[in-house]
Design an enzyme around this catalytic site. Structure first.
Site, PDB file in Angstrom:
ATOM      1  N   CYS A  83      -5.479   4.225  -2.690  1.00  0.00           N
ATOM      2  CA  CYS A  83      -4.892   5.080  -3.710  1.00  0.00           C
ATOM      3  C   CYS A  83      -5.941   5.917  -4.432  1.00  0.00           C
ATOM      4  CB  CYS A  83      -4.124   4.249  -4.734  1.00  0.00           C
ATOM      5  SG  CYS A  83      -5.027   2.826  -5.337  1.00  0.00           S
ATOM      6  N   GLY A 109      -3.623   8.908  -0.674  1.00  0.00           N
ATOM      7  CA  GLY A 109      -2.364   8.175  -0.633  1.00  0.00           C
ATOM      8  C   GLY A 109      -1.198   9.119  -0.496  1.00  0.00           C
ATOM      9  N   ASN A 184      -7.045   1.627  -8.687  1.00  0.00           N
ATOM     10  CA  ASN A 184      -7.545   1.851  -7.333  1.00  0.00           C
ATOM     11  C   ASN A 184      -8.469   0.696  -6.996  1.00  0.00           C
ATOM     12  OD1 ASN A 184      -8.494   2.824  -4.889  1.00  0.00           O
ATOM     13  ND2 ASN A 184      -9.922   4.266  -5.820  1.00  0.00           N
ATOM     14  N   GLY A 185      -8.142  -0.061  -5.948  1.00  0.00           N
ATOM     15  CA  GLY A 185      -8.967  -1.188  -5.551  1.00  0.00           C
ATOM     16  C   GLY A 185      -8.123  -2.359  -5.092  1.00  0.00           C
ATOM     17  N   CYS A 319     -18.643   1.694  -2.093  1.00  0.00           N
ATOM     18  CA  CYS A 319     -18.104   1.730  -0.732  1.00  0.00           C
ATOM     19  C   CYS A 319     -18.698   2.889   0.064  1.00  0.00           C
ATOM     20  CB  CYS A 319     -16.587   1.855  -0.779  1.00  0.00           C
ATOM     21  SG  CYS A 319     -15.810   1.980   0.847  1.00  0.00           S
ATOM     22  N   TYR A 325     -15.605   8.684   5.388  1.00  0.00           N
ATOM     23  CA  TYR A 325     -14.252   9.068   5.777  1.00  0.00           C
ATOM     24  C   TYR A 325     -13.329   9.424   4.619  1.00  0.00           C
ATOM     25  CZ  TYR A 325      -9.511   8.591   7.706  1.00  0.00           C
ATOM     26  OH  TYR A 325      -8.209   8.808   8.053  1.00  0.00           O
ATOM     27  N   CYS A 465     -12.038  -5.211   5.270  1.00  0.00           N
ATOM     28  CA  CYS A 465     -12.418  -4.907   3.890  1.00  0.00           C
ATOM     29  C   CYS A 465     -11.465  -5.626   2.949  1.00  0.00           C
ATOM     30  CB  CYS A 465     -12.362  -3.402   3.635  1.00  0.00           C
ATOM     31  SG  CYS A 465     -12.747  -2.954   1.918  1.00  0.00           S
ATOM     32  N   CYS A 516     -22.038  -0.864  -0.351  1.00  0.00           N
ATOM     33  CA  CYS A 516     -21.445  -2.012   0.338  1.00  0.00           C
ATOM     34  C   CYS A 516     -21.299  -1.674   1.818  1.00  0.00           C
ATOM     35  CB  CYS A 516     -20.077  -2.332  -0.265  1.00  0.00           C
ATOM     36  SG  CYS A 516     -19.180  -3.630   0.617  1.00  0.00           S
ATOM     37  N   CYS A 519     -18.033  -4.000   5.914  1.00  0.00           N
ATOM     38  CA  CYS A 519     -17.243  -3.749   7.123  1.00  0.00           C
ATOM     39  C   CYS A 519     -18.130  -3.604   8.359  1.00  0.00           C
ATOM     40  CB  CYS A 519     -16.371  -2.508   6.951  1.00  0.00           C
ATOM     41  SG  CYS A 519     -17.272  -1.028   6.458  1.00  0.00           S
TER      42      CYS A 519
END
Length: 641
Positions: A83, A109, A184-185, A319, A325, A465, A516, A519
């Site tokens: 989101c 989103g 968001n999260g 992130c 992306y 993730c 981070c 992934c």
């Protein structure tokens, strides 16, 4: 309630205060009689869970679709950001600006959107709906959202009869008034917190982890309101960038690791704007000022902008996929240009994984900038070999005679004049399951490409993730099951190369430790507690029953190589941390306010001055800080009996 005074590890531009104040204003007078008016829109669902849904094999549903054979799910084979959030304070057209900012964040989103506005008479009005921003809102709906302050949210999820109830922002009432929140999260201790709240009598109306935050605020005994947020957030683990709205305040908060982005800007009329990306600021002509720092709480009200540190925070872990992306290329995220990052990713690929080729093309849209960087470095022309259709919904009807790779062909069209007889390098941002990549390779070869060489502008994704990104389970991730050569054979290309994680970190230079990479490595900054949703609200939309009855939609918390559950260890550490926090609060009550002043001092984040840390007895200390400026603060002190 004590709030530890701390600061971010990077220097940020000084935040000007509209109306400076040496201390926080007097406790606000909450008016519980204020009510919330809610308007809800329902649009025809744009998604169908089908065989091509990445987690359809683990979701059970009693719903049936008689025409299921003609409904095809658009298989994007990409991680999806859950989101985007927006908050605006002090503009007479707050809801309309919020609407435009959500348009700019639509890529974060597409399944639901909502806006909550605080009217001049103290009522929180909301409009939420399923669909794109342009489908949810129109002139008449925006006319129902007057006021100078508003928050908004765009959400990614899947279809379901009860999806609408999970569309944010949420609005709830508690004994001192009303509050709206957009989040968001993803909270990795959501299930534990929810179970504790339900044990104590809380009733939940949605399956969203965001509702936990509202319950924690409601049961808090702290005053004023922002201290309720601080106390609630101290219990949260995971990723959260949130904006809260009350009748007279806007509050922005970011988790101590800074997983998800949140930026602050200002319009020419002085209105304050918060958004997930700077592209939203650009559209509504707000000037970017800075990020909301990891662990920071910003309170905006009639007295200006005030800042405090949520808690002692470790090294940021933002992130990295925001740069690979999620974010738009024209955004500045975590203090870096997304465009420049992707261009450099492509240049590194061209340097480390060269191949003889005639043309470089991209998988649009997210692979375009990396492809430009690759082409420039390799000295090979960049051309549009694939044209993307932007007018395809998430479901569509296939002819009775099935067409191979129909979903990909509907969205991506090869340009034969560019491809025929050529050795082609195709640059994409990532490979998740590999299904779409194999179809693209086949599409290019059918269009006449002599050779197809795949170059991926990210390291291989080997782990799920937990922090607000929809990724498949590890068993579905092709890089977790195959090596590079095996993936090459699976997707049918002539060569395949990924961006090396060491090269990625080298490119990020001194900032590499602030991101981070879970992934890519499976090393999580915050280990999940118990079992957690791996796709936010995705799994149980439209499903009935208790959380425990949902089969396959949850991931067990991480285990070590000997399969020993780590949850007990980390729960014990959490309890020790809570005991330490309670001990600190029994000795000193600290209220932190950020105002303009001289440069910050050299004290480390979360470290109180000795004279304050050692305070005992019946004194309540009010600590005034001097700006949020790097790792440390200068402290002034006013003693009260």
């Amino acid at each position: 309630m004590a709030a530890a005074a701390a600061a971010a590890t990077t220097t940020v531009p000084r935040l000007s205060v509209d109306r400076p104040s040496s201390t926080f204003p007097k406790y606000p007078s909450f008016k519980p009689q204020h009510k919330t008016l809610s308007f809800t829109l329902t649009h025809k669902s744009r998604s169908i869970t089908s065989a091509k849904n990445p987690i359809s094999d683990v979701i059970s549903s009693s719903e049936s679709y008689p025409d299921d054979q003609n409904l095809i799910f658009a298989d994007d084979d990409k991680p999806r950001e859950e989101c985007g959030v927006v908050g605006i304070y002090g503009d007479p057209e707050a809801s309309r600006l919020c609407y435009l900012a959500l348009h700019a964040l639509q890529h974060r989103g597409q399944e639901g959107a909502g806006i909550v506005a605080a009217t001049p008479d103290g009522i929180l009005k909301s409009v939420t709906g399923v669909g794109l921003v342009s489908e949810v809102f129109n002139q008449s709906k925006l006319d129902q959202l007057p006021g100078d302050n508003a928050i908004g949210h765009v959400r990614y999820s899947t279809a379901g009869q009860s999806m609408l109830k999970n569309v944010q922002p949420f609005v709830a009432g508690y004994r001192f008034g009303r509050v709206g929140v957009a989040h968001n999260g993803n909270l990795v201790n959501y299930q534990t917190l929810r179970a504790e709240l339900e044990e104590n009598g809380s009733i939940f109306g949605t399956s969203s982890d965001t509702e936990v935050v509202l319950h924690l605020i409601a049961i808090s005994k702290q005053r004023p309101f922002f201290l309720r947020i601080v106390e609630a957030c101290e219990k949260l683990k995971g990723a959260y960038s949130m904006v809260f709205l009350t009748e007279d305040k806007l509050v922005a908060v970011r988790d101590p690791f800074g997983f998800r982005p949140l930026v602050m800007g200002r319009r020419s009329n002085g209105a304050i704007v918060f958004a997930s990306e700077t592209c939203a600021l650009d559209l509504i002509e707000a000037t970017y000022e800075r990020e909301v720092n990891p662990g920071e709480v910003l309170i905006i009200d009639k007295d200006g902008v005030q800042s405090l540190c949520l808690m002692t925070h470790p090294e940021p872990k933002s992130c990295i996929f925001e740069h690979i992306y999620f974010s738009l290329p024209n955004s500045v995220v975590f203090g870096k240009s997304v465009y420049e990052s992707r261009r450099k990713f492509g240049e590194i690929l061209a340097t480390e994984s060269p191949v003889d080729c005639d043309v470089v093309i991209a998988v649009p849209d997210s692979g375009v900038v990396a492809a430009i960087g690759y082409a420039n470095k390799a000295g090979v022309p960049f051309q549009q070999g694939l044209i993307r259709s932007h007018y395809v919904g998430r479901t569509f009807i296939e002819p009775s005679q099935r067409i191979r790779d129909f979903g990909v062909k509907l969205k991506l069209s090869p340009v034969q004049a560019v491809l025929e007889g050529k050795r082609v390098v195709v640059v994409d941002d990532s490979i998740v399951r590999g299904t779409t990549s194999s179809k693209i390779v086949r599409l290019l070869k059918e269009a006449g490409a002599k050779e197809v060489h795949m170059r991926i502008a990210s390291p291989p994704i080997i782990a799920s993730c937990y922090y607000g990104v929809d990724t498949p389970s590890p068993d579905e991730l092709i890089s977790n099951r195959m090596n590079v050569e095996e993936i090459k054979d699976f997707i049918g290309c002539d060569s395949l190369a990924f961006l090396k994680i060491e090269s990625l970190k080298t490119m990020l230079s001194n900032d590499s430790g602030n991101f981070c990479y879970a992934c890519f490595s499976g090393n999580y900054p915050v280990l999940p507690s118990g079992i957690v949703k791996r796709v936010g609200d995705f799994v149980d939309d439209g499903l009935n029953g208790s959380i425990d009855s949902i089969d396959g939609g949850w991931l067990q918390g991480s285990k070590d190589q000997k399969r020993k559950d780590l949850d007990v260890k980390y729960e014990e550490e959490d309890e020790r941390e809570r005991e330490s926090t309670r001990d600190r609060r029994s000795r000193v009550q600290v209220l932190v306010t950020a105002v303009n002043g001289s440069e910050a001092g050299g004290r480390r984040c979360g470290e109180l001055p000795p004279e304050i840390a050692g305070a005992v007895g019946g004194r309540s200390l009010i600590v005034r800080t001097v700006d949020w400026g790097g790792c440390g603060r200068e402290f002034g002190r006013e003693e009260r009996n």
